[in-house]
Write a protein that holds these residues in place. Structure first.
Motif, PDB file in Angstrom:
ATOM      1  N   ASP A   1       0.885  -1.240   0.068  1.00  0.00           N
ATOM      2  CA  ASP A   1       0.174  -0.156  -0.159  1.00  0.00           C
ATOM      3  C   ASP A   1       0.775   1.233  -0.009  1.00  0.00           C
ATOM      4  OD1 ASP A   1      -2.591  -1.158  -0.161  1.00  0.00           O
ATOM      5  OD2 ASP A   1      -2.602  -1.484   1.933  1.00  0.00           O
TER       6      ASP A   1
ATOM      7  N   ARG B   1      -3.978  -4.268  -6.896  1.00  0.00           N
ATOM      8  CA  ARG B   1      -5.256  -4.132  -6.237  1.00  0.00           C
ATOM      9  C   ARG B   1      -6.513  -4.011  -7.248  1.00  0.00           C
ATOM     10  NH1 ARG B   1      -4.368  -5.500  -1.290  1.00  0.00           N
ATOM     11  NH2 ARG B   1      -3.837  -3.943   0.334  1.00  0.00           N
TER      12      ARG B   1
ATOM     13  N   TYR C   1      -9.294  -1.969  -7.747  1.00  0.00           N
ATOM     14  CA  TYR C   1      -9.133  -0.674  -8.213  1.00  0.00           C
ATOM     15  C   TYR C   1      -9.378  -0.516  -9.817  1.00  0.00           C
ATOM     16  CZ  TYR C   1      -7.642   0.558  -3.484  1.00  0.00           C
ATOM     17  OH  TYR C   1      -7.586   0.888  -2.036  1.00  0.00           O
TER      18      TYR C   1
ATOM     19  N   THR D   1     -15.549   0.855  -5.702  1.00  0.00           N
ATOM     20  CA  THR D   1     -16.290   0.423  -4.320  1.00  0.00           C
ATOM     21  C   THR D   1     -16.849  -0.841  -4.350  1.00  0.00           C
ATOM     22  OG1 THR D   1     -16.088   2.835  -3.733  1.00  0.00           O
ATOM     23  CG2 THR D   1     -17.624   1.204  -2.612  1.00  0.00           C
TER      24      THR D   1
ATOM     25  N   ILE E   1     -14.577  -3.755  -4.485  1.00  0.00           N
ATOM     26  CA  ILE E   1     -13.869  -3.939  -3.176  1.00  0.00           C
ATOM     27  C   ILE E   1     -15.167  -4.987  -2.271  1.00  0.00           C
ATOM     28  CG2 ILE E   1     -13.440  -2.946  -1.097  1.00  0.00           C
ATOM     29  CD1 ILE E   1     -12.434  -0.736  -2.423  1.00  0.00           C
TER      30      ILE E   1
ATOM     31  N   VAL F   1     -14.070  -5.911   5.137  1.00  0.00           N
ATOM     32  CA  VAL F   1     -13.882  -4.713   4.557  1.00  0.00           C
ATOM     33  C   VAL F   1     -13.623  -3.686   5.525  1.00  0.00           C
ATOM     34  CG1 VAL F   1     -14.774  -2.648   3.299  1.00  0.00           C
ATOM     35  CG2 VAL F   1     -15.742  -5.083   2.697  1.00  0.00           C
TER      36      VAL F   1
ATOM     37  N   ARG G   1      -9.519   1.663   5.211  1.00  0.00           N
ATOM     38  CA  ARG G   1      -8.283   1.841   4.879  1.00  0.00           C
ATOM     39  C   ARG G   1      -8.405   1.533   3.079  1.00  0.00           C
ATOM     40  NH1 ARG G   1      -4.546  -2.666   4.905  1.00  0.00           N
ATOM     41  NH2 ARG G   1      -5.538  -4.329   5.999  1.00  0.00           N
ATOM     42  N   TYR G   2      -9.142   0.836   2.815  1.00  0.00           N
ATOM     43  CA  TYR G   2      -9.171   0.237   1.602  1.00  0.00           C
ATOM     44  C   TYR G   2      -9.839   1.456   0.439  1.00  0.00           C
ATOM     45  CZ  TYR G   2      -9.256  -4.441   3.256  1.00  0.00           C
ATOM     46  OH  TYR G   2      -8.633  -5.608   4.093  1.00  0.00           O
TER      47      TYR G   2
END
Length: 481
Positions: free
Chosen positions: A202, A245, A248, A393, A396, A415, A418-419
Motif C-alpha cells: 500500500d 489491487r 481498483y 467500491t 471491493i 472490508v 483503509r481500502y
C-alpha cells in the motif's frame, strides 16, 4: 495580441501551481515527522498483515518473484531470521494489554540474517506482484548484503516505503487542482501515515492512485491535450495499481472523462477504447501471473463457487446485503478510514473522530465553493469521477463477499476503511464547484463565499497538527504505558 492572450492563459495556471506546491511543502512538514515517529515508536509488525508483507518483501529481495503453493496454503522459503524476528513481537498483536518489553527489544536486536531458508506461510500477500514491494525489497537486499541485523533491515525497509510514498504524494498534491486539498487531508490521516510507514505494498499503490487522480484532475482543469508520453505513463501507473489491487480497476474509467482531452480528431473515442483495453489486459495478465503461483483455496465456510451459486438463486439479496452491511459496519468504516491503528486494536478517543467529521465537512464545503484560478466543473466529468469511485467500491465489497465472507452471510465481512483511502480524492472531483470570479467587482455574496472557503481551508490545514498530538498519545498508551 496573441502573445498577450497566451500570457493571460499561462499566468493563472502558474499561480495555481504555486499554491499547490506550498500545500505540498506543508504536507511534507506534517508527513515526515509523523511518519518517522510511527516508524520508530511503533513496535515491529503492529500493522495489519505486517509480518506477511515483510515475508513477501523478503522473498522478493531473495529473488523469489513468484510465491509457491503448498499443503493448502502458500508462501515460500525465506531466511530464518525474518521468521524468528517476527515471532518475537507476535504476542503484542490483538492484545491491547500486552506492551513492548525490554526483553523483546533485546532479543530482536540479536537476530541476524542466517542465510538459511525456511518455508513460511503468507497466503494473503503471496499473490501480490513483486514490483509492489520494490522499495522495501531493495532495502532488505541491501541489509542482507551488508550483514545488518534483521531489525535494522526492517526499519530500513519501512523508511524506504515512507520516503517513496511521501515523495509521490507530495508530487500528486503539487500536480493537482480541485483535488489538491482533498489529497492533503486524506494523505495526512493517521491511517495513511500508518500504511506509509510500514512494510506494505500500500505504500506504493496508494500514492500511485493519488498521482493518477491528480494528473487527471490537472489535465481536465487545464483542458490541454494529453501527450502520448503522458498516456503511456498513465497506462503504466494504472497497470501497476490494478494488477496489485484488482478492485481498483474502476480507475481505468478515468480515461473516459470527457474533460480529459485525448485527441482532437474523430478517432478520440477509439483511442480511449484502445488505451482502456490494452491497460486492462496488461493489468489482468500481471495479476493472474503473480497470483496463480501463490493462490491458496479459501477454507470452509467460505467458498467462491458456493457464494456465486447462492447469489444466482437470490439476486435480490444483494440489496439487503448492502443495507445490512452499512448498518452493521458503517461506523467502523469511518473510524478505520480515519485511523484505527495496530491490528485494529488501537483506537483514538471518540472526540478525535468527531473532529475528523468536522474536518471532512469543512473539506467538502471548501471543495464545493469556488477557488481562485479554477474553472467551473462540468457535469460529465463529475459523473465520470462518481462512476470510477462507485465501480471500485462495488468491486471491493463484491470481491470480499465472494472470497472472504461465509456462504449466505447477511453482511460483507473483511472490508476496512483503509481500502478507500486511495479512492476518496475522487469525491472532490465530483463536487459541483463553480469557477471563481475575478477579484474586482466581487459581490457581498461572493466575498462571503470566499471567506467561508478560506475558513474551511484553515480547518483542514490545521487538523494534521491535532492528529500528531493525538497520535503520540495513542502510541505511547497502546505500546508502552
Amino acid at each position: 495580441m496573441s502573445y498577450l492572450a497566451d500570457v493571460m492563459t499561462w499566468f493563472p495556471s502558474f499561480l495555481a501551481r504555486l499554491r499547490t506546491w506550498r500545500l505540498a511543502v506543508l504536507y511534507l512538514c506534517y508527513a515526515l515527522p509523523g511518519g518517522c515517529f510511527l516508524l520508530v515508536a511503533t513496535p515491529p509488525f503492529q500493522t495489519p498483515d505486517a509480518a506477511n508483507h515483510f515475508f513477501r518483501a523478503t522473498q522478493v529481495a531473495q529473488g523469489g518473484w513468484l510465491a509457491k503453493s503448498f499443503s493448502g496454503t502458500s508462501g515460500g522459503p525465506i531466511d530464518d531470521g525474518a521468521s524468528d524476528f517476527a515471532a518475537i513481537f507476535d504476542p503484542i498483536a490483538h492484545h491491547p494489554e500486552v506492551k513492548l518489553t525490554t526483553s523483546m527489544n533485546e532479543r530482536g536486536r540479536l537476530i541476524r540474517w542466517s542465510g538459511e531458508n525456511r518455508a513460511a506461510e503468507f497466503p494473503n500477500t503471496a499473490i501480490y506482484p513483486a514490483y509492489g514491494y520494490a522499495p522495501q525489497a531493495l532495502a532488505i537486499a541491501f541489509g542482507r548484503a551488508f550483514n545488518a541485523s534483521v531489525r535494522a533491515t526492517y526499519v530500513a525497509a519501512c523508511a524506504a516505503g515512507l520516503l517513496g510514498s511521501v515523495a509521490l504524494t507530495a508530487w500528486a498534491i503539487a500536480l493537482a487542482r480541485r483535488t489538491a486539498l482533498a489529497l492533503f487531508a486524506i494523505a495526512s490521516l493517521p491511517c495513511t501515515a500508518m500504511l506509509f510507514s510500514s512494510v506494505s505494498q500500500d505504500a506504493t499503490v496508494v500514492p500511485l492512485c493519488f498521482l493518477l487522480i491528480a494528473f487527471a484532475d490537472r489535465s481536465i482543469d487545464e483542458g490541454v491535450p494529453v501527450s502520448p508520453r503522458a498516456l503511456v505513463l498513465m497506462a503504466l501507473g494504472c497497470g501497476l495499481v490494478v494488477s496489485a489491487r484488482p478492485p481498483y480497476a474502476g480507475l481505468l474509467l478515468l480515461m473516459f472523462a470527457p474533460g480529459l482531452r485525448i485527441d482532437a480528431t474523430r478517432y478520440a473515442f477509439v483511442r480511449r477504447l484502445v488505451w482502456f483495453g490494452a491497460t486492462a489486459a496488461a493489468a489482468a495478465f500481471a495479476a493472474l501471473f503473480f497470483s496463480r503461483a501463490g493462490w491458496a483455496p479459501v477454507a470452509p465456510p467460505r467458498s467462491l463457487g458456493g457464494q456465486l451459486d447462492y447469489l444466482s438463486h437470490a439476486p435480490l439479496q444483494i440489496v439487503h446485503i448492502v443495507i445490512a452491511t452499512l448498518n452493521a459496519y458503517g461506523g467502523f468504516y469511518f473510524a478505520s478510514f480515519v485511523g484505527v491503528l495496530g491490528w485494529l486494536d488501537a483506537s483514538f478517543r471518540h472526540g478525535y473522530y468527531t473532529l475528523a467529521m468536522l474536518m471532512f465537512a469543512a473539506l467538502a464545503l471548501a471543495s464545493a465553493l469556488p477557488a481562485d484560478v479554477q474553472r467551473a466543473s462540468r457535469a460529465a466529468d463529475r459523473g465520470a469521477a462518481v462512476a470510477v469511485f462507485a465501480v471500485s467500491t462495488a468491486m471491493i465489497f463484491g470481491s470480499l463477499y465472494l472470497t472472504w465472507t461465509p456462504v449466505g452471510n447477511a453482511v460483507v465481512e473483511g472490508v476496512q476503511g483503509r481500502y478507500f483511502l486511495a479512492l476518496a480524492p475522487l469525491l472532490a472531483l465530483a463536487m459541483p464547484a463553480p469557477a471563481a470570479r475575478g477579484s474586482r467587482n466581487l459581490s457581498v455574496q461572493g466575498r462571503s463565499a470566499r471567506g467561508a472557503r478560506a475558513l474551511c481551508v484553515v480547518i483542514v490545514l490545521a487538523f494534521p497538527f491535532v492528529t500528531f498530538i493525538e497520535l503520540v498519545d495513542l502510541i505511547l498508551h497502546r505500546y508502552y504505558l
